[in-house]
Design an enzyme around this catalytic site. Structure first.
Site, PDB file in Angstrom:
ATOM      1  N   THR A 145       0.805  -1.222   0.000  1.00  0.00           N
ATOM      2  CA  THR A 145       0.000   0.000   0.000  1.00  0.00           C
ATOM      3  C   THR A 145       0.839   1.274   0.000  1.00  0.00           C
ATOM      4  OG1 THR A 145      -0.205  -0.209   2.407  1.00  0.00           O
ATOM      5  CG2 THR A 145      -2.023  -1.045   1.073  1.00  0.00           C
ATOM      6  N   GLY A 146       2.155   1.143   0.039  1.00  0.00           N
ATOM      7  CA  GLY A 146       3.006   2.328  -0.097  1.00  0.00           C
ATOM      8  C   GLY A 146       3.476   2.935   1.200  1.00  0.00           C
ATOM      9  N   LYS A 147       3.611   2.131   2.246  1.00  0.00           N
ATOM     10  CA  LYS A 147       4.052   2.671   3.536  1.00  0.00           C
ATOM     11  C   LYS A 147       5.482   3.203   3.451  1.00  0.00           C
ATOM     12  CE  LYS A 147       2.939  -1.310   5.408  1.00  0.00           C
ATOM     13  NZ  LYS A 147       2.149  -1.926   4.319  1.00  0.00           N
ATOM     14  N   GLU A 195     -22.925 -11.995  -5.541  1.00  0.00           N
ATOM     15  CA  GLU A 195     -22.567 -10.628  -5.158  1.00  0.00           C
ATOM     16  C   GLU A 195     -23.791  -9.721  -5.135  1.00  0.00           C
ATOM     17  OE1 GLU A 195     -19.738 -10.121  -3.877  1.00  0.00           O
ATOM     18  OE2 GLU A 195     -19.029 -12.110  -4.470  1.00  0.00           O
ATOM     19  N   HIS A 197     -25.418 -10.025  -1.804  1.00  0.00           N
ATOM     20  CA  HIS A 197     -24.739  -9.220  -0.787  1.00  0.00           C
ATOM     21  C   HIS A 197     -25.121  -7.745  -0.929  1.00  0.00           C
ATOM     22  CE1 HIS A 197     -22.386 -12.297   1.073  1.00  0.00           C
ATOM     23  NE2 HIS A 197     -21.684 -12.602  -0.012  1.00  0.00           N
TER      24      HIS A 197
END
Length: 650
Positions: free
Chosen positions: A249-251, A460, A463
């Site tokens: 995620t780009g930490k 789906e 849901h």
């Protein structure tokens, strides 16, 4: 403590004494910096053999032994000790106090050397010290003196700043027979090759539009605080954070961009790096201290510990493992706590993990790394921005948001890989990239049978209807197959922090709605609900067995594991599953039309936004003169056809 016979020296604290011409550059460097730090009256007292107690703070751990040698060479009847924290047993403030007292009582001077005296030197020496001095890295005057004695030729007018260099790095730049110019050129080149990253061409915060708003606000506030510090304000207090989120995620990217936006040097490390090329725990502690000292020497700097979950939570260790890990954990905790010399001033401390639940709470208390910042997957616009960055000039002018929308929950790392794959596909074909190249990698061709795709779409859609019935908002729904998942529906809305039994039942109903839709619309359930059933079963088991939301208040530590042998708990969970499954079936029967409408749209487009779903379920407009319900004259919802792509069976 060393024997007195090993500690006698030649009294070379005299500025005019040239006896250090014959010693190595390491001793010459330590002697020169020690002379610069010691007041003249203190040097005279030590030279004539007065009994004094002195605390010497070294620039970093790798200076300690050399400075202790310099003390022994420079003063008669002097005991010196170097403590850099590499030995948890010996470098303890509670150890050595009897020796300090005995030596001073016998008329000997005692000099303790450490990069962190309060933490590592005997507490008695700290308490009775006649003087505390802080040795600095060589400035221009000291460096020029060394060059005169240890190098040949003319000394350049401009000398490099060596404050970020380690002791051994400075020593290694002096070679036998080298000219002053050669030494200076080597000293100037070292910082360019070191791990201290001065953030040249990397992205800044403004180049990361995918970063969550909370993380961006903190980063911008920190940058403003650092700028104010340069103008004379105090160092910002809120200058430490743990970045957590799924892999990719780009930490780490955010940490580097933060350093660049703040104008800070960047020192990256990790527990795995501390263990590399080490033979024992003392080496690991030394490796950590070396990285910490490098950060302090490079201030203002951002010290970044990646994968900090490599350090275990002490509460989860047995006695044997705790005794092994304790020296390293103690060293990290003590370093991050700062000290009386405000060693955290000028430092931003950040860490990253994929597993915040595995971090020792002591690391996360205020004063160490007190702020937790989640960096999760970006939305479609954020993914599109990542794609745009990595595609460069390719696909200029093309709106990339629809392509990014096909992959809800994807990470910046995945988006970067998509861009690379699309460019490679076009390059292999000898042409410029097209949107179809990108779509082929973002939403791979769907090779499932029409029957399997319809099962996924109906599931789906079930849901979606259940989420909407519960008052939640659909963020997106998709039947793009990824890994073991044949589709995914995401919803937004406030979940209760302390769920009641009604909240538990509602959540399980949402989980069972996909399977219920298959049964009502298709006539039979498939195996596609295995994850939903697993989560629902565990949730109900926890509710009954741990949270007191059933017929008993008895707590079980792992209720789901108890299902194998606890017949009463198993019966209660099975009864609830049947009851809530019936509730889900009733919901789907009532809203079957909505389920089929959403399923048909998913088969057509593979991905729907929340707005798409809302448009499908909106009441049709009423034409003038038409029936009140507008059923016959309703306009169909917008058909947003996606690319004709294929995927694989889930």
């Amino acid at each position: 403590m060393s024997k007195l016979s090993d500690l006698r020296g030649d009294a070379v604290f005299d500025e005019n004494d040239d006896t250090d011409d014959a010693v190595g550059i390491a001793d010459a460097l330590a002697l020169a910096c020690l002379r610069a730090a010691l007041p003249a009256d203190l040097r005279r007292r030590m030279k004539r053999g007065d009994a004094v107690a002195v605390v010497v703070q070294a620039p970093a751990a790798d200076w300690c032994d050399a400075l202790a040698r310099a003390v022994r060479k420079g003063a008669m009847r002097t005991v010196s000790l170097a403590r850099d924290g590499s030995s948890r047993r010996d470098h303890d403030p509670a150890r050595g106090n009897d020796g300090v007292a005995a030596d001073l009582a016998r008329g000997r001077s005692v000099v303790g050397v450490s990069q962190d005296p309060q933490r590592f030197l005997p507490s008695t020496l700290i308490a009775v010290a006649d003087a505390q001095v802080h040795v600095r890295a060589p400035d221009g005057k000291v460096l020029r003196s060394l060059l005169r004695k240890c190098a040949s030729g003319r000394i350049p007018d401009v000398l490099p700043d060596v404050s970020t260099l380690g002791f051994h790095e400075i020593v290694a730049c002096f070679r036998p027979g080298a000219t002053a110019r050669e030494v200076v050129d080597r000293l100037a080149a070292v910082p360019k090759r070191k791990a201290v990253d001065r953030m040249g061409d990397g992205p800044s915060l403004q180049d990361l539009p995918w970063v969550p708003a909370g993380a961006m606000r903190w980063g911008q506030s920190l940058a403003a605080g650092v700028a104010a510090h340069r103008a004379g304000a105090a160092w910002p207090k809120d200058s430490a954070a743990l970045f957590h989120g799924p892999p990719g995620t780009g930490k780490s990217v955010f940490a580097r961009a933060l350093a660049k936006s703040c104008g800070l040097n960047f020192i990256a490390t990790s527990p795995s790096e501390w263990f590399r090329n080490t033979t024992g725990l003392n080496d690991v502690v030394t490796a950590f201290m070396r990285s910490w000292d490098a950060a302090r020497a490079a201030r203002p700097a951002l010290y970044f510990i990646d994968e900090i979950d490599g350090l275990p939570d002490r509460s989860k260790l047995d006695a044997d493992r705790l005794s092994w890990w304790a020296p390293l954990l103690d060293a990290v905790l003590l370093a991050l706590s700062g000290g009386p010399d405000s060693e955290r001033d000028g430092l931003v401390v950040c860490a990253a993990t994929n597993h915040p639940d595995k971090i020792d709470p002591a690391l996360l208390r205020p004063g160490r790394i007190g702020r937790l910042i989640e960096i999760g997957p970006p939305d479609a616009a954020g993914l599109a921005a990542v794609l745009r960055h990595h595609l460069g000039s390719a696909l200029a002018g093309v709106d990339l948001v629809p392509a990014a929308s096909l992959a809800p929950g994807a990470t910046p790392a995945q988006a970067a890989q998509w861009a690379d794959d699309a460019l490679r596909l076009a390059g292999d074909a000898g042409r410029t990239p097209t949107l179809d190249d990108l779509l082929r990698v973002v939403a791979p061709p769907d090779y499932r049978s029409p029957a399997d795709r319809r099962i996924a779409a109906v599931h789906e859609a079930g849901h979606c209807v259940a989420y909407l019935d519960a008052g939640l908002t659909i963020a997106s729904t998709s039947i793009v197959a990824r890994g073991d998942s044949g589709g995914e529906t995401r919803a937004a809305g406030r979940r209760p922090e302390f769920p009641t039994r009604a909240d538990l039942d509602a959540g399980v109903t949402l989980l069972l709605a996909g399977r219920a839709a298959e049964e009502i619309v298709l006539g039979a359930a498939s195996t596609g609900a295995v994850v939903d059933l697993a989560v629902a079963t565990r949730a109900l088991a926890d509710g009954h067995g741990a949270h007191g939301l059933g017929d008993t208040l008895r707590h079980r530590p792992d209720p789901a594991a108890s299902l194998n042998f606890d017949h009463a708990l198993r019966a209660a969970v099975e009864t609830d599953l049947a009851r809530l499954h019936a509730r889900a079936l009733d919901l789907i029967r009532r809203r079957r039309t909505d389920v089929e409408r959403i399923a048909d749209a998913l088969l057509d487009r593979r991905f729907l936004t929340g707005d798409d779903v809302a448009a499908l379920l909106a009441p049709p407009p009423i034409r003038n003169g038409g029936p009140k319900d507008g059923a016959k004259n309703a306009k169909p919802g917008p058909r947003i056809r996606g690319p004709k792509v294929r995927g694989r069976n889930s």
